[in-house]
Design a protein around this motif. Structure first.
Motif, PDB file in Angstrom:
ATOM      1  N   UNK A  72       5.415  -1.682   2.596  1.00 59.24           N
ATOM      2  CA  UNK A  72       4.422  -1.518   1.534  1.00 59.24           C
ATOM      3  C   UNK A  72       3.060  -2.074   1.930  1.00 59.24           C
ATOM      4  N   UNK A  73       2.882  -2.437   3.211  1.00 59.06           N
ATOM      5  CA  UNK A  73       1.623  -3.059   3.629  1.00 59.06           C
ATOM      6  C   UNK A  73       0.879  -2.222   4.675  1.00 59.06           C
ATOM      7  N   UNK A  74       1.353  -1.042   4.964  1.00 56.27           N
ATOM      8  CA  UNK A  74       0.666  -0.176   5.942  1.00 56.27           C
ATOM      9  C   UNK A  74       0.897  -0.588   7.388  1.00 56.27           C
ATOM     10  N   UNK A  75       1.910  -1.402   7.645  1.00 53.68           N
ATOM     11  CA  UNK A  75       2.145  -1.923   9.007  1.00 53.68           C
ATOM     12  C   UNK A  75       2.581  -0.873  10.008  1.00 53.68           C
ATOM     13  N   UNK A 130      14.768  -0.379  -1.500  1.00 56.49           N
ATOM     14  CA  UNK A 130      14.676   0.580  -0.391  1.00 56.49           C
ATOM     15  C   UNK A 130      15.828   0.413   0.615  1.00 56.49           C
ATOM     16  N   UNK A 131      16.921  -0.233   0.208  1.00 52.12           N
ATOM     17  CA  UNK A 131      17.988  -0.554   1.178  1.00 52.12           C
ATOM     18  C   UNK A 131      18.643   0.694   1.778  1.00 52.12           C
ATOM     19  N   UNK A 132      18.525   1.837   1.098  1.00 53.36           N
ATOM     20  CA  UNK A 132      19.113   3.071   1.631  1.00 53.36           C
ATOM     21  C   UNK A 132      18.277   3.708   2.733  1.00 53.36           C
ATOM     22  N   UNK A 133      17.054   3.224   2.943  1.00 55.12           N
ATOM     23  CA  UNK A 133      16.172   3.786   3.973  1.00 55.12           C
ATOM     24  C   UNK A 133      15.687   2.752   4.983  1.00 55.12           C
ATOM     25  N   UNK A 134      15.471   1.511   4.544  1.00 55.66           N
ATOM     26  CA  UNK A 134      14.952   0.476   5.454  1.00 55.66           C
ATOM     27  C   UNK A 134      15.988   0.200   6.546  1.00 55.66           C
ATOM     28  N   UNK A 135      15.498  -0.020   7.772  1.00 53.36           N
ATOM     29  CA  UNK A 135      16.380  -0.312   8.908  1.00 53.36           C
ATOM     30  C   UNK A 135      16.280  -1.795   9.262  1.00 53.36           C
ATOM     31  N   UNK A 338       9.635  -0.082  -7.488  1.00 53.49           N
ATOM     32  CA  UNK A 338       8.895   0.568  -6.404  1.00 53.49           C
ATOM     33  C   UNK A 338       8.337   1.911  -6.867  1.00 53.49           C
ATOM     34  N   UNK A 339       9.208   2.727  -7.472  1.00 50.53           N
ATOM     35  CA  UNK A 339       8.774   4.047  -7.944  1.00 50.53           C
ATOM     36  C   UNK A 339       7.685   3.889  -9.009  1.00 50.53           C
ATOM     37  N   UNK A 340       7.817   2.853  -9.838  1.00 50.12           N
ATOM     38  CA  UNK A 340       6.824   2.636 -10.898  1.00 50.12           C
ATOM     39  C   UNK A 340       5.451   2.299 -10.308  1.00 50.12           C
ATOM     40  N   UNK A 341       5.451   1.555  -9.209  1.00 50.56           N
ATOM     41  CA  UNK A 341       4.178   1.107  -8.635  1.00 50.56           C
ATOM     42  C   UNK A 341       3.362   2.273  -8.071  1.00 50.56           C
ATOM     43  N   UNK A 342       4.013   3.401  -7.811  1.00 46.41           N
ATOM     44  CA  UNK A 342       3.254   4.558  -7.318  1.00 46.41           C
ATOM     45  C   UNK A 342       3.195   5.686  -8.363  1.00 46.41           C
ATOM     46  N   UNK A 343       3.397   5.326  -9.644  1.00 48.89           N
ATOM     47  CA  UNK A 343       3.260   6.325 -10.717  1.00 48.89           C
ATOM     48  C   UNK A 343       1.827   6.837 -10.787  1.00 48.89           C
TER      49      UNK A 343
END
Ligand SMILES: Cc1cc2nc3c(=O)[nH]c(=O)nc-3n(C[C@H](O)[C@H](O)[C@H](O)COP(=O)(O)OP(=O)(O)OC[C@H]3O[C@@H](n4cnc5c(N)ncnc54)[C@H](O)[C@@H]3O)c2cc1C
Length: 468
Positions: A72-75, A130-135, A338-343
């Motif tokens: 979420x920080x553009x890294x 995001x545990x289903x996507x984060x590695x 997370x989804x709410x923060x990008x509404x």
């Protein structure tokens, strides 16, 4: 383009992506950072990562490591640069239940680790939406937090060893399985949380915990955040520190959740200002095995503590989960943050840490600071209240589109004044780089720059991230 041929020679042509095939890496999760990479290389093992980095070093090619791209920080933003995706390093090499360890490659999905260790009655207690996507590589590189930090600490505290490929291509083997290993500088913790600026994490030894045999999960409405802390402290005393999640959602969060998920239900019939999600985990049989009346002792303990506080008037309402479906409903509401923060876009997702007893003051002052600049701006709050980590998401109004930096600075002022940190768990990436320049101790920044120069003299490792 010679570099692409050299990369193809290392991984095979199928694993060097260009053009439209780079689509999944052309934008970050927030939508704030857009720009297609030059190419994406997907090595299969540590040796290939090492050869790619040696090539990059020799040719002065910048490399951006990417795992699940949920940061979420553009890294992981890499416009026109070479992305090194770790997603093919996906072996769980070994699970050693007796030693409470798992040895995994960096490309394993976080939820796959959860699933694999659950078969042994164990948990890797790092968890978030995001545990289903984060590695694992990304989780370690960001020193991720999540909802269980209160009980177990952040990722750094869940790792015994790591393997890292340095910017020169050298392989640094720190795959210690030891709980005690006092042999010189702590290099492991230097790379954990470095967001790919010092090297590429390719494998890790993870610390595991026993899986709770029962959970007590509830939504609780309280009179104030001060009362919420009283509840937390009473529960910690009553359970021996077994509170795993203590998450704050104000009324405005609940309202927005119902807009995001019209099919969802509000936690209570009445609308309350202060809502907290609680989960307590019980591993001991005496707390987890139902008595003759069918009641689970840890649930009874939670109900008793809540009952006492209802009598005091501090707890206004409470719903305790009776079934796994009810527990899942409570978690789903929280994990929609997370989804709410990008509404709405653009979005500014702050990630601050505060002493627990100053969160309420922070929220009051931060709201005032935001609205003083942008009276029509909108916002939503969610907090890992148990560890003092507040996510205040701001949606500046179009009129204040050019004042975002100013708004962020004023909120930083409030954080600094209250003894907090501008970065709790998401990392610095690109989004907090200006803040680093403004707020981090200059000597600390200088030490970081010197470490970076020593390990990455050519400046090819995720350049432009973290350090101003
Ligand atoms: C819905 C949602 C909920 C979230 N909730 C939380 C939360 O509660 N707590 C929390 O802490 N975070 C949370 N996050 C943020 C994010 O999921 C975490 O930061 C996660 O750890 C990133 O993992 P990733 O695999 O996606 O990493 P990426 O996004 O791919 O990379 C993140 C950073 O690590 C670097 N990196 C990636 N792989 C490696 C590697 N192998 N070696 C070295 N550097 C590497 C990248 O260059 C980048 O700087 C959430 C995100 C979303 C979308």
């Amino acid at each position: 383009m010679e570099i692409l041929d050299a990369l193809r020679a290392i991984t095979g042509p199928a694993h060097v992506l260009t053009g439209a095939d780079c689509g999944p890496w052309a934008q970050d999760w927030t939508g704030n950072y857009k720009g297609a990479p030059l190419a994406v290389v997907r090595p299969a093992n540590t040796d290939e990562v090492s050869r790619i980095m040696a090539l990059a070093h020799d040719t002065g090619t910048p490399v951006v490591p990417v795992s699940g791209n949920t940061g979420l920080a553009g890294g992981a933003h890499a416009p026109g640069q070479l992305v090194l995706s770790i997603d093919r390093l996906r072996k769980i090499r070994e699970i050693r239940p007796a030693a409470r360890t798992a040895i995994v490659e960096a490309g394993v999905i976080l939820s796959a680790v959860h699933g694999a260790v659950a078969e042994h009655g164990l948990v890797f207690p790092v968890t978030f939406g995001a545990r289903g996507s984060a590695l694992i590589g990304g989780v370690l590189a960001t020193n991720a937090g999540g909802s269980n930090v209160l009980r177990f600490g952040n990722t750094r505290e869940q790792v015994l060893g790591i393997e890292v490929v340095l910017p020169t291509g050298e392989i640094l083997n720190l795959m210690s399985e030891l709980r005690k290993d006092n042999s010189g500088f702590d290099l492991r913790d230097l790379f954990i949380g470095a967001e790919g600026t010092l090297g590429i994490i390719t494998a890790a030894v993870l610390k595991l915990q026993p899986m709770p045999a029962a959970y007590a999960t509830a939504m609780v409405a309280l009179s104030s955040l001060g009362d919420a802390l009283t509840l937390l402290n009473r529960l910690q005393a009553a359970t021996g520190g077994a509170v795993e999640a203590f998450e704050y959602m104000p009324a405005s969060y609940i309202d927005r959740h119902l807009i995001l998920r019209p099919e969802a239900r509000a936690p209570f019939d009445e609308r309350y200002d202060v809502n907290v999600m609680i989960e307590v985990g019980a591993t001991a049989a005496r707390d987890a095995i139902p008595g003759e009346d069918g009641a689970i002792p840890i649930v009874t303990l939670l109900e008793q503590t809540l009952g006492d506080m209802i009598e005091d008037g501090a707890v206004l309402d409470a719903v305790v989960a009776r079934t796994e479906a009810q527990r899942a409903e409570i978690w789903a509401r929280r994990e929609d943050a997370g989804a709410m923060s990008v509404m709405h876009l653009p979005t500014v997702i702050t990630d601050v840490a505060l002493p627990l007893d100053r969160v309420e003051t922070f929220l009051t002052r931060a709201h005032a600071a935001f609205h003083a600049i942008d009276p029509n701006g909108d916002q939503v709050v969610v907090a890992h209240l148990g560890d003092g980590n507040v996510h205040l998401t701001l949606w500046p109004s179009p009129a204040a589109a050019n004042q975002t930096d100013q708004i962020i600075e004023r909120i930083e002022d409030v954080v600094a004044d209250l003894g907090g940190s501008f970065s709790a768990e998401h990392g610095i990436g690109l989004s907090k780089r200006n803040t680093m320049a403004r707020r981090k101790d200059p000597v600390a920044l200088d030490v970081m720059q010197r470490i970076k120069a020593a390990l990455d003299p050519a400046g090819i490792m995720n350049p432009g991230k973290v350090l101003p």
